[in-house]
Structures are given as structure tokens and as C-alpha cells.
Design an enzyme around this catalytic site. Structure first.
Site, PDB file in Angstrom:
ATOM      1  N   LYS A  84     -40.755  93.447   1.502  1.00 49.49           N
ATOM      2  CA  LYS A  84     -40.232  92.171   2.013  1.00 49.49           C
ATOM      3  C   LYS A  84     -40.891  91.879   3.357  1.00 49.49           C
ATOM      4  O   LYS A  84     -40.964  92.768   4.213  1.00 49.49           O
ATOM      5  CB  LYS A  84     -38.712  92.297   2.173  1.00 49.49           C
ATOM      6  CG  LYS A  84     -38.009  91.011   2.611  1.00 49.49           C
ATOM      7  CD  LYS A  84     -36.499  91.261   2.759  1.00 49.49           C
ATOM      8  CE  LYS A  84     -35.716  89.979   2.975  1.00 49.49           C
ATOM      9  NZ  LYS A  84     -34.257  90.210   3.040  1.00 49.49           N
TER      10      LYS A  84
ATOM     11  N   SER B 102     -31.673  87.350  -0.019  1.00 46.92           N
ATOM     12  CA  SER B 102     -32.891  86.861   0.583  1.00 46.92           C
ATOM     13  C   SER B 102     -34.137  87.658   0.213  1.00 46.92           C
ATOM     14  O   SER B 102     -35.248  87.188   0.450  1.00 46.92           O
ATOM     15  CB  SER B 102     -32.751  86.856   2.113  1.00 46.92           C
ATOM     16  OG  SER B 102     -32.560  88.159   2.608  1.00 46.92           O
TER      17      SER B 102
ATOM     18  N   SER C  40     -28.290  90.679   0.288  1.00 42.89           N
ATOM     19  CA  SER C  40     -29.676  90.257   0.067  1.00 42.89           C
ATOM     20  C   SER C  40     -30.532  91.231  -0.721  1.00 42.89           C
ATOM     21  O   SER C  40     -31.657  90.891  -1.089  1.00 42.89           O
ATOM     22  CB  SER C  40     -30.356  89.944   1.405  1.00 42.89           C
ATOM     23  OG  SER C  40     -29.897  88.715   1.912  1.00 42.89           O
TER      24      SER C  40
END
Lengths: 60, 467
Positions: free
Chosen positions: B74, B150, B174
């Protein structure tokens, strides 16, 4: 609270912390504060005592 | 192929790390255009790291338990030489990271090869990865739908088979939300278990990091590699290494079924996996904890306040450079009365006490993971329980209460969503007492053994290369 009252709070608080809020941002800010106010109303009802402290160092 | 099998093949020189990584880079080049999982592909770095793994093997050195395994990161975690955008336009001006995040350093030391940085909601503030600057990440099971967020790019990359493993962060859900919507495994360990150094903060009180994988065995290997003491993370609690690979057997584990709050607010096909998992685990004890909704409300307020405080310098100077999906929520978060935040922190402590009673009655709680399957990209409102609710924030309705008090939680995919009456991925959430990740792995292994848990295959029409 009415939208106008929330907007008045937003304007006053934003001025206090030096945060400009443009007119096109205000509807979203009001919507965000309404969501926060609903959450705050929920936690306001929790019967806390004077012994209920926020853990100064969070440990799960 | 499991990552253990990949690593074994590389170690036995039936293939090379370089060949595995070249194949992953080619696959990403061919297919990611349709999914938008990656915001940067680190091909040069990946080739150098793979060559180093192959050189280690040739020299007779141990290349590590993840030798040559492609890893997606990420873009909230620093990668040396790359700008950590955290999904923002604002950080396009930021200098490149000077070194890898601590978690990446550990995974590298275990032999994993970083192939790229993945898309996310701006500054991790969202559950959908409909990033306005980078475009939405698409769900591999239906590219018209969100991947969740996310950490959506990481989850979708794993689900699509572009990489076998990835890492993300979880502040309110997330990791677990996109894992659930994409039908893969995700782990949010106990708050403080893994170092977050070099992973940009969102709401530090709740920020966790953790892995994604397509099998429970792979998830265990990555989680093991991420364990390591880092004195530079103020939230980390020093712990001994805790192996979780190969844990099996319920062996007297008491399984509870989340009731009350957890039976409301979701569509039937998303809640059905709870009963299926409970049945597979022989669970009959229903537990309805107090203060769940209040705990979630507290998490929302603290998240708003901490996130807004973190980004206040840029909100003052260039608010319109924020993603329209985050901007006004960050602005509002800067304007909350102090009373609300202090009350929220005290209620959070009260919810943590209430939650501790869950684990007097059981060892592992089976809870719903998501309120619905992945909505179409652009969905603002959705109907649940006869009410219309905001589709994006409501995705965290079942994950947010647990991250708010740091409990370890695992997203477990249902191998066959049709068993829940769904045509898209659904799953359950397993939750344990602090530091009991091992119990999550044991209960999850029983669900795999029962044939209930596993990653549903991605439909062939979405796997094909771009036209």
C-alpha cells in the site's frame, strides 16, 4: 441544531484555529459536522462516572 | 500455487526468483490497466531484489521464508526512492522516501520482492478506494464494483492473482473491508503488535498494519515475517515471536456468535456467513456486547479529530487539493468541540471493558465482516434494514468497533459465496482477545478444514489480459 447554527459554529471555530473555509466547502463541512453530532449524541448517553477515565496510554 | 510451494521451487532451483518476479511484472503490465491496483510498479527494484535472492541461493545462503515472493505494498508505507503519496495529490511534492518502512524491511529480510505500490483512499480516509486523483481500483470479481478500502489496491491485486501477498493498514477496517469485498484473507493484529514506522499515520490511536493473502497458510507466513521489535514505534508493545503457521484444531476453543448490534444494519447475504461459520465451528453461544454502537461512534469522532489535526497545515493552505471525497470530512474534523473527543476517549475505554467480557464467555467471536457485497463504483447511498444509509462509511459498521479497541481480527472469505445466497464475495470476521492472533488462526483453520473458508475464484472473463 439548524444548518445555520452549525455553520455559525464552523465559522467561529475555524477562525479561532486559523482555518479558512471557502463557500463551496461549507455544505460538506456542515454535513460532516452533522454526522459527528449524531455520533456525539450517541456517546453522550453513556452513563460515565468520575472514575471513568480515558486511558492515558492505550493498551488493548 | 501457495507461497510455500513457490519458495520451495525457488530454493530447489526448479525456478528462480527472477523468473517468478518477471512473470508477476508481465502479469501486472498486462492486466492492471483494467483494475488500477498499482500506482507505481517498482520493476527495477524488483529485478534487483530477485537477483539478490537468486544470488543468495547460489552462494548457499538462506534466502528467507518468503524468498522470491512478489509483494505489493500500500502506498502508505515508505519505499526507498519512491514518493509515498498516501493516495494524495498533495504529496506529489514530497521528497522520495529515504528508506523502506519497518514492515517492508522485515519482509525484504525474509526474501519478499517489492513489485509495486498500491492505490488507496486518500490518506486512508475511506472504505472504497474510489480515489479521485488516481481513479478507482476495480474489484476483480466485477470491475464495475469497488474493491473496498482504504487498502483497496493491495486487496484487489491479491484477489486478481497479480501478486500472492500484499500489506495494508487498518484504522477502522481498511484491511478487513477490502479483503472481504475482494474475497481474500486479511489480518488486523492487536494494536501495538506490529511496528507502523514508515507507514504514514491517519489516526494514530487506531492505526494498525497487516497482511493480505489468498490462503490461510500464506497469511500466516507473511504475518510471521512482519513480527519484529521496533523501539522507534511508540505504540508497539514488545512481544516474543509468536508462530501461527500450521495451527489447527479447535481443541476446546469456545466460539461465540456476535449478536445484538451485529444482527442489524446488514443485508441478509452478507450476514448469512456468520451462521454458516458458527455451524461449522459448532458454536451455539450468542453474545450481545454492550456499547458497540457507542464504541463505533467514539471511533468516528477520534478518527475525525486525529486525521484533521494531522493534516491541518495542508487544510489551511490548500484544502482544494484534497480529494473531494475526504476534504470536507477533514475540515469538519478540525472543528469538533473538545468535549466530544474527551467523551469519545472515555467511552472507548468503557467499550473496551465491555468487550473484555466477551472473552469471559468465549475465546473467539464470529462476527459479520461487511454489511453488503461490493457496491457499484460511485454508489453514495444504499438500503439496509429498510433505511437508506451512506454506502461508503457504512462499510465499516462491523469492523470499526473492534479496531477502536485494538482487538485482533481476521477477515475470512467464504469459498463459495452462493452458500450465503451471494454472487459476489462475502465473509466473516473472527475476533479474539488482545494478543491472541493464534486463536484466530486456529478457528480459521477449522473453517478451511470444514470447506467453508477459502478464496472464491475470480471469474475467467475478468482474468483475461487487456484487449
Amino acid at each position: 441544531m439548524s444548518d445555520a447554527e452549525i455553520e455559525a459554529h464552523a465559522r467561529a471555530t475555524a477562525a479561532l484555529i486559523g482555518l479558512p473555509i471557502a463557500p463551496h466547502q461549507m455544505p460538506g463541512v456542515i454535513a460532516g459536522l452533522k454526522v459527528a453530532a449524531a455520533a456525539a449524541a450517541l456517546i453522550e448517553r453513556v452513563p460515565l462516572t468520575e472514575a471513568d477515565e480515558a486511558a492515558p496510554v492505550f493498551r488493548p | 500455487m501457495s507461497i510455500a510451494a513457490t519458495v520451495a521451487a525457488i530454493r530447489a532451483r526448479r525456478t528462480t526468483a527472477s523468473a517468478v518476479v518477471e512473470a508477476a511484472l508481465a502479469d501486472i503490465a498486462a492486466r492492471d490497466g483494467a483494475l488500477n491496483c498499482f500506482t507505481a510498479v517498482t520493476a527495477d527494484r524488483a529485478r534487483a531484489e530477485a537477483a539478490a535472492v537468486d544470488a543468495a541461493i547460489a552462494a548457499g545462503r538462506d534466502p528467507g521464508p518468503l524468498a522470491g515472493v512478489p509483494l505489493a505494498v500500500k502506498n502508505l508505507f515508505d519505499l526507498e526512492g519512491l514518493r509515498t503519496l498516501a493516495g494524495s495529490k498533495i504529496r506529489r511534492d514530497a521528497p522520495a522516501a529515504a528508506q523502506d518502512a519497518f514492515a517492508v524491511q522485515l519482509l525484504r529480510a525474509a526474501g519478499a520482492v517489492v513489485v509495486g505500490a498500491t492505490n488507496m483512499d486518500e490518506f486512508a480516509f475511506g472504505f472504497s478506494t474510489e480515489n479521485s486523483h488516481e481513479g478507482p481500483t476495480r474489484n476483480p470479481h466485477d470491475p464495475a464494483r469497488i474493491a473496498g478500502g482504504s487498502s483497496g489496491g493491495s486487496a484487489a491485486a491479491v484477489a486478481a492473482g497479480l501478486v500472492p501477498i500484499a500489506i495494508g493498514s487498518d484504522t477502522n477496517g481498511s484491511i478487513r473491508v477490502p479483503a472481504g469485498l475482494c474475497g481474500i484473507w486479511g489480518l488486523k493484529p492487536t494494536y501495538g503488535r506490529l511496528s507502523r514506522r514508515g507507514a504514514h499515520l491517519f489516526a494514530g490511536s487506531f492505526d494498525h498494519v497487516g497482511p493480505f493473502a489468498r490462503s490461510l497458510d500464506d497469511l500466516a507466513l507473511v504475518y510471521e515475517a512482519m513480527q519484529g521489535e521496533d523501539p522507534a514505534d511508540p505504540a508497539q508493545v514488545p512481544r516474543e515471536f509468536e508462530p501461527v503457521s500450521g495451527l489447527a484444531g479447535l481443541g476446546g476453543l469456545r466460539i461465540g456468535i456476535a449478536a445484538g448490534y451485529f444482527e442489524r444494519g446488514g443485508q441478509p447475504e452478507a450476514l448469512a456467513p456468520v451462521a454458516l461459520a458458527a455451524q461449522a465451528l459448532g458454536a451455539t453461544t450468542r453474545i450481545a456486547p454492550d456499547l458497540v454502537a457507542e464504541g463505533r461512534a467514539a471511533a468516528l469522532l477520534v478518527t475525525l479529530a486525529e486525521g484533521a489535526n494531522l493534516h491541518l497545515p495542508n487544510l489551511r493552505l490548500r484544502a482544494d487539493d484534497f480529494d473531494p471525497l475526504t476534504r470536507d470530512r477533514f475540515l469538519a474534523g478540525a472543528l469538533l468541540p473538545a468535549h466530544w473527543i474527551t467523551q469519545a476517549q472515555r467511552v472507548r475505554a468503557a467499550w473496551a471493558r465491555a468487550a473484555s467480557r466477551i472473552f469471559e464467555a468465549c475465546d473467539v467471536l464470529v462476527a459479520p465482516l461487511l454489511p453488503y457485497v461490493a457496491p457499484p463504483i460511485g454508489t453514495a447511498m444504499i438500503e439496509v434494514d429498510g433505511a437508506t444509509v451512506p454506502a461508503r462509511p457504512h462499510l465499516g459498521v462491523y469492523t470499526q468497533p473492534f479496531s477502536a479497541i485494538g482487538l485482533p481480527a481476521m477477515a475470512v472469505p467464504l469459498a463459495d459465496p452462493a452458500r450465503a445466497g451471494a454472487s459476489l464475495p462475502v465473509g466473516v470476521q473472527l475476533v479474539a482477545a488482545p494478543w491472541r492472533e493464534d486463536l484466530l488462526f486456529r478457528a480459521a483453520a477449522a473453517l478451511v478444514e470444514a470447506g467453508l473458508a477459502g478464496c472464491p475464484p475470480v471469474a475467467a472473463q475478468h482474468v483475461k489480459e487487456n484487449a
